[in-house]
Design a protein around this motif. Structure first.
Motif, PDB file in Angstrom:
ATOM      1  N   GLY A 156       0.813  -1.213   0.000  1.00  0.00           N
ATOM      2  CA  GLY A 156       0.000   0.000   0.000  1.00  0.00           C
ATOM      3  C   GLY A 156       0.845   1.260   0.000  1.00  0.00           C
ATOM      4  N   LEU A 157       1.887   1.270   0.811  1.00  0.00           N
ATOM      5  CA  LEU A 157       2.760   2.444   0.863  1.00  0.00           C
ATOM      6  C   LEU A 157       3.530   2.639  -0.438  1.00  0.00           C
ATOM      7  CD1 LEU A 157       4.092   2.209   4.532  1.00  0.00           C
ATOM      8  CD2 LEU A 157       2.373   3.781   3.604  1.00  0.00           C
ATOM      9  N   SER A 158       3.882   1.539  -1.091  1.00  0.00           N
ATOM     10  CA  SER A 158       4.593   1.680  -2.368  1.00  0.00           C
ATOM     11  C   SER A 158       3.680   2.286  -3.439  1.00  0.00           C
ATOM     12  CB  SER A 158       5.162   0.344  -2.830  1.00  0.00           C
ATOM     13  OG  SER A 158       4.136  -0.570  -3.135  1.00  0.00           O
ATOM     14  N   TYR A 159       2.398   1.922  -3.433  1.00  0.00           N
ATOM     15  CA  TYR A 159       1.460   2.544  -4.373  1.00  0.00           C
ATOM     16  C   TYR A 159       1.279   4.033  -4.064  1.00  0.00           C
ATOM     17  CZ  TYR A 159       0.035  -1.870  -6.460  1.00  0.00           C
ATOM     18  OH  TYR A 159       0.015  -3.050  -7.137  1.00  0.00           O
ATOM     19  N   MET A 160       1.277   4.390  -2.793  1.00  0.00           N
ATOM     20  CA  MET A 160       1.177   5.810  -2.431  1.00  0.00           C
ATOM     21  C   MET A 160       2.415   6.558  -2.929  1.00  0.00           C
ATOM     22  SD  MET A 160      -1.669   6.532  -1.191  1.00  0.00           S
ATOM     23  CE  MET A 160      -1.635   7.995  -0.193  1.00  0.00           C
ATOM     24  N   TYR A 161       3.583   5.944  -2.791  1.00  0.00           N
ATOM     25  CA  TYR A 161       4.811   6.550  -3.292  1.00  0.00           C
ATOM     26  C   TYR A 161       4.719   6.751  -4.806  1.00  0.00           C
ATOM     27  CZ  TYR A 161       9.667   7.045  -4.690  1.00  0.00           C
ATOM     28  OH  TYR A 161      10.820   7.491  -5.260  1.00  0.00           O
ATOM     29  N   LEU A 162       4.202   5.755  -5.511  1.00  0.00           N
ATOM     30  CA  LEU A 162       4.071   5.865  -6.960  1.00  0.00           C
ATOM     31  C   LEU A 162       3.102   6.970  -7.345  1.00  0.00           C
ATOM     32  CD1 LEU A 162       4.069   2.145  -8.110  1.00  0.00           C
ATOM     33  CD2 LEU A 162       5.911   3.811  -8.258  1.00  0.00           C
ATOM     34  N   SER A 163       2.061   7.173  -6.540  1.00  0.00           N
ATOM     35  CA  SER A 163       1.117   8.245  -6.855  1.00  0.00           C
ATOM     36  C   SER A 163       1.799   9.605  -6.804  1.00  0.00           C
ATOM     37  CB  SER A 163      -0.090   8.201  -5.913  1.00  0.00           C
ATOM     38  OG  SER A 163       0.263   8.642  -4.621  1.00  0.00           O
ATOM     39  N   VAL A 164       2.792   9.735  -5.940  1.00  0.00           N
ATOM     40  CA  VAL A 164       3.547  10.989  -5.851  1.00  0.00           C
ATOM     41  C   VAL A 164       4.512  11.108  -7.040  1.00  0.00           C
ATOM     42  CG1 VAL A 164       5.246  12.230  -4.446  1.00  0.00           C
ATOM     43  CG2 VAL A 164       3.351  11.045  -3.353  1.00  0.00           C
ATOM     44  N   GLN A 165       4.993   9.986  -7.566  1.00  0.00           N
ATOM     45  CA  GLN A 165       5.967   9.988  -8.654  1.00  0.00           C
ATOM     46  C   GLN A 165       5.356  10.214 -10.030  1.00  0.00           C
ATOM     47  OE1 GLN A 165       9.327   9.861  -8.342  1.00  0.00           O
ATOM     48  NE2 GLN A 165       8.887  10.024  -6.166  1.00  0.00           N
ATOM     49  N   VAL A 166       4.041  10.081 -10.169  1.00  0.00           N
ATOM     50  CA  VAL A 166       3.408  10.186 -11.485  1.00  0.00           C
ATOM     51  C   VAL A 166       3.717  11.513 -12.179  1.00  0.00           C
ATOM     52  CG1 VAL A 166       1.171  10.325 -12.668  1.00  0.00           C
ATOM     53  CG2 VAL A 166       1.609   8.496 -11.059  1.00  0.00           C
ATOM     54  N   PRO A 167       3.647  12.665 -11.515  1.00  0.00           N
ATOM     55  CA  PRO A 167       3.952  13.912 -12.241  1.00  0.00           C
ATOM     56  C   PRO A 167       5.395  13.987 -12.743  1.00  0.00           C
ATOM     57  CG  PRO A 167       2.798  14.396 -10.201  1.00  0.00           C
ATOM     58  CD  PRO A 167       3.150  12.944 -10.174  1.00  0.00           C
ATOM     59  N   LYS A 168       6.284  13.211 -12.178  1.00  0.00           N
ATOM     60  CA  LYS A 168       7.695  13.246 -12.563  1.00  0.00           C
ATOM     61  C   LYS A 168       8.032  12.258 -13.678  1.00  0.00           C
ATOM     62  CE  LYS A 168       8.927  14.365  -7.844  1.00  0.00           C
ATOM     63  NZ  LYS A 168       9.657  13.928  -6.660  1.00  0.00           N
TER      64      LYS A 168
ATOM     65  N   TRP B 266      10.074  -0.757 -11.484  1.00  0.00           N
ATOM     66  CA  TRP B 266      10.609  -1.718 -10.524  1.00  0.00           C
ATOM     67  C   TRP B 266       9.680  -1.928  -9.337  1.00  0.00           C
ATOM     68  CZ3 TRP B 266      13.495  -5.124 -12.312  1.00  0.00           C
ATOM     69  CH2 TRP B 266      14.386  -4.849 -13.323  1.00  0.00           C
ATOM     70  N   ILE B 267       8.999  -0.888  -8.904  1.00  0.00           N
ATOM     71  CA  ILE B 267       8.050  -1.073  -7.800  1.00  0.00           C
ATOM     72  C   ILE B 267       6.867  -1.916  -8.253  1.00  0.00           C
ATOM     73  CG2 ILE B 267       6.383   0.124  -6.314  1.00  0.00           C
ATOM     74  CD1 ILE B 267       8.487   2.302  -5.920  1.00  0.00           C
ATOM     75  N   LEU B 268       6.366  -1.679  -9.462  1.00  0.00           N
ATOM     76  CA  LEU B 268       5.258  -2.496  -9.959  1.00  0.00           C
ATOM     77  C   LEU B 268       5.690  -3.939 -10.199  1.00  0.00           C
ATOM     78  CD1 LEU B 268       3.379  -0.064 -12.355  1.00  0.00           C
ATOM     79  CD2 LEU B 268       2.585  -0.975 -10.167  1.00  0.00           C
ATOM     80  N   ILE B 269       6.922  -4.149 -10.640  1.00  0.00           N
ATOM     81  CA  ILE B 269       7.419  -5.523 -10.815  1.00  0.00           C
ATOM     82  C   ILE B 269       7.526  -6.219  -9.456  1.00  0.00           C
ATOM     83  CG2 ILE B 269       9.476  -6.875 -11.413  1.00  0.00           C
ATOM     84  CD1 ILE B 269       9.825  -4.985 -13.821  1.00  0.00           C
ATOM     85  N   ALA B 270       8.076  -5.509  -8.465  1.00  0.00           N
ATOM     86  CA  ALA B 270       8.195  -6.098  -7.125  1.00  0.00           C
ATOM     87  C   ALA B 270       6.814  -6.415  -6.550  1.00  0.00           C
ATOM     88  CB  ALA B 270       8.948  -5.151  -6.197  1.00  0.00           C
ATOM     89  N   ASN B 271       5.863  -5.494  -6.725  1.00  0.00           N
ATOM     90  CA  ASN B 271       4.498  -5.744  -6.249  1.00  0.00           C
ATOM     91  C   ASN B 271       3.891  -6.943  -6.967  1.00  0.00           C
ATOM     92  OD1 ASN B 271       4.596  -3.654  -4.454  1.00  0.00           O
ATOM     93  ND2 ASN B 271       3.388  -2.249  -5.673  1.00  0.00           N
ATOM     94  N   SER B 272       4.113  -7.038  -8.269  1.00  0.00           N
ATOM     95  CA  SER B 272       3.552  -8.153  -9.031  1.00  0.00           C
ATOM     96  C   SER B 272       4.159  -9.485  -8.605  1.00  0.00           C
ATOM     97  CB  SER B 272       3.773  -7.930 -10.531  1.00  0.00           C
ATOM     98  OG  SER B 272       3.063  -6.788 -10.957  1.00  0.00           O
TER      99      SER B 272
END
Length: 128
Positions: free
Chosen positions: A42-54, A65-71
């Motif tokens: 859950g926290l990794s998805y929140m981190y990714l939500s912050v990274q989207v504009p970048k 890499w975060i999505l691969i690790a989550n998968s």
């Protein structure tokens, strides 16, 4: 559907809520390790939500890499649920894998579009 940075941000936030909530519940219950893993998801998805504009200014690497690790974690949970005949959990895992795929393809497309916009924008010529 063509996702924008704002809608992709909302998808990442929405994907973060359930694992984080389930993780806290599991940690308060008898499954501390599973709770920590779910909370980390859950926290990794929140981190990714912050990274989207970048995504356009930086590489897609962190998101990828975060999505691969989550998968991978969800895939392990899928195999464990199939081994223990946990059909509802297996269905949830398959849905989460599909969501990860959807988020990755849209993040990849958005990053490519932003990079092409940056490349096509003429740079200002400074006087000598």
């Amino acid at each position: 559907m063509r996702e924008t940075a704002k809608s992709l941000h909302l998808y990442f936030v929405a994907s973060a809520v359930y694992p984080a909530y389930s993780g806290v519940q599991a940690m308060l219950g008898s499954e501390f390790v599973a709770g920590v893993i779910l909370l980390a998801l859950g926290l990794s998805y929140m981190y990714l939500s912050v990274q989207v504009p970048k995504l356009g200014k930086e590489s897609l690497g962190t998101v990828k890499w975060i999505l691969i690790a989550n998968s991978i974690l969800v895939g392990i949970a899928l195999l464990a649920s199939l081994a223990s005949s946990g059909v509802p959990l297996a269905i949830g895992c398959v849905l989460q894998l599909l969501i990860n795929w959807y988020l990755f393809t849209n993040a990849k497309r958005l990053a490519a579009e932003t990079q092409s916009q940056i490349a096509s924008t003429p740079s200002p010529i400074s006087p000598s």
